[in-house]
Scaffold this active site. Structure first.
Site, PDB file in Angstrom:
ATOM      1  N   VAL A  35      44.116  46.811  37.298  1.00 52.27           N
ATOM      2  CA  VAL A  35      42.742  47.098  37.708  1.00 52.27           C
ATOM      3  C   VAL A  35      41.808  45.914  37.506  1.00 52.27           C
ATOM      4  CG1 VAL A  35      42.926  49.585  37.347  1.00 52.27           C
ATOM      5  CG2 VAL A  35      42.136  48.126  35.468  1.00 52.27           C
ATOM      6  N   LYS A  36      42.299  44.810  36.954  1.00 53.98           N
ATOM      7  CA  LYS A  36      41.465  43.629  36.782  1.00 53.98           C
ATOM      8  C   LYS A  36      41.270  42.915  38.127  1.00 53.98           C
ATOM      9  CE  LYS A  36      41.066  44.031  32.261  1.00 53.98           C
ATOM     10  NZ  LYS A  36      42.042  45.035  31.850  1.00 53.98           N
TER      11      LYS A  36
END
Length: 386
Positions: free
Chosen positions: A191-192
């Site tokens: 999710v970065k």
């Protein structure tokens, strides 16, 4: 109903898949040449002299604490608003954590909350770990000056902040350039902003530190030039915290599009702010400091749930029912059972106020402005805002 909108999502394209496929066909799947290529490219991108890849962001923090020689009884200051790993990495090494409060509107450690934590520490502090929450950079010149004044070292937790920058006076500071720290750690969780599947990185301004980190990430083994090819020595134990070539191949491909991804995230964040502004005073976006230009990992809003006559659980459930994901970043670490048992109940009003109000909304490159319209309209309805 439209497709479910998670709070975060990886951004994988055909060129990323092709890069991993090429790595799978190469001679090395792990500990090969792609690791060094990724390290060099990442260091160059953030403006650091060197970078060391490792298996995840937690491993990066742990290696950084080992590099500083954190041991039994050594005191380190960690903001209470962060993921568990920032504090846990100190404990892995036997160190003790002093939790710093944060600004209730940004979630960040400030010079004042650091000064307060130093007073509570009661002894010299060996390390301070500012966390660039959401992608917003802390006031690094001030935090570094305060830390160095009392003999400590700074390690930045930039797990959220790849691609972020902030101007202090005439100096532009990029997350990871280590102008005001001995090391900076990153996470490449899916999710970065960029991902390697799982992975982490440590940047540093010291080639000697980088060399020692590379030893620590691979069991502490050292091979000396000219020695028999099978020989290695271990002066002290390390860990298997290596990042495989496959992951680094994905990282290189993702890094090549970081600037474009950052532009997209900034566009989406600006549109969120435009759409949320009319909903004040019940809801507002987390504060961005003057001179800051974050590449936000999280789109965090702060909500006065009591004034709205509702609860966060009701809002989260309502969003979920409408196909919209959300998350809470974070539960103050000082309230976790382990740390309460170890250090007692602490009064950190900024961290508690942040936790009571925060909610992270969907933010990722595939999001469209029409999705943000839907998110904000749904949220306003759940809060009774017409």
């Amino acid at each position: 109903m439209s497709d479910f909108l998670p709070y975060g999502r990886q951004f994988i394209q055909d060129d990323d898949i092709a890069a991993v496929t090429e790595a799978l066909k190469a001679d090395y799947l792990t500990t090969g040449p792609t690791v060094a290529k990724f390290e060099r490219a990442f260091a160059d991108h953030v403006g650091a002299p060197d970078a060391v890849a490792c298996s995840n962001g937690t491993a990066a923090l742990h290696l950084a604490m080992m590099m500083l020689g954190i041991g039994e009884g050594d005191v380190c200051i960690v903001p209470s608003i962060t993921f568990l790993a920032t504090a846990n990495c100190v404990r892995y090494c036997g160190g003790e954590v002093v939790f710093a409060d944060v600004d209730s509107d940004s979630g960040l450690m400030t010079p004042q909350t650091l000064e307060d934590a130093l007073k509570r520490a009661g002894k010299p502090v060996k390390a301070v770990l500012p966390v660039h929450m959401r992608g917003e950079l802390c006031d690094m010149p001030a935090l570094s000056q305060i830390t160095e004044r009392q003999g400590g070292r700074v390690v930045e937790d930039a797990a959220h902040a790849v691609g972020s920058r902030r101007t202090f006076g005439n100096q532009v500071v990029h997350a990871g350039d280590c102008r005001h720290s001995v090391m900076t750690t990153f996470s490449f969780h899916p999710v970065k902003t960029i991902t390697t599947g799982e992975g982490g990185m440590i940047t540093t301004s010291s080639t000697a530190v980088a060399a020692e980190l590379r030893t620590l990430r691979s069991h502490g083994m050292v091979r000396h030039p000219g020695a028999d090819p099978w020989l290695y020595e271990m002066d002290s134990p390390g860990y298997n915290y290596r990042l495989p070539d496959i992951n680094c191949a994905l990282g290189l491909s993702q890094l090549a599009k970081l600037d474009r991804l950052a532009v997209r995230r900034r566009e989406l964040a600006a549109y969120y702010e435009q759409r949320i502004a009319p909903l004040a005073p019940l809801i507002w976006t987390a504060v961005t400091a003057p001179g800051s230009d974050p590449c936000l990992h999280l789109m965090t809003v702060l909500i006065d749930f009591k004034a709205a006559g509702t609860t966060r659980r009701a809002v989260v459930d309502g969003l979920t029912a409408a196909g919209i994901g959300s998350q809470v970043h974070y539960i103050p670490v000082h309230t976790q059972p382990y740390y309460r048992k170890r250090y007692g109940d602490l009064d950190l009003p900024g961290a508690n106020a942040w936790y009571e109000a925060c909610l992270s909304l969907p933010l990722y490159p595939q999001l469209e402005k029409s999705d943000i319209d839907r998110i904000v309209e749904t949220l306003g309805g759940l809060l009774g805002i017409k």
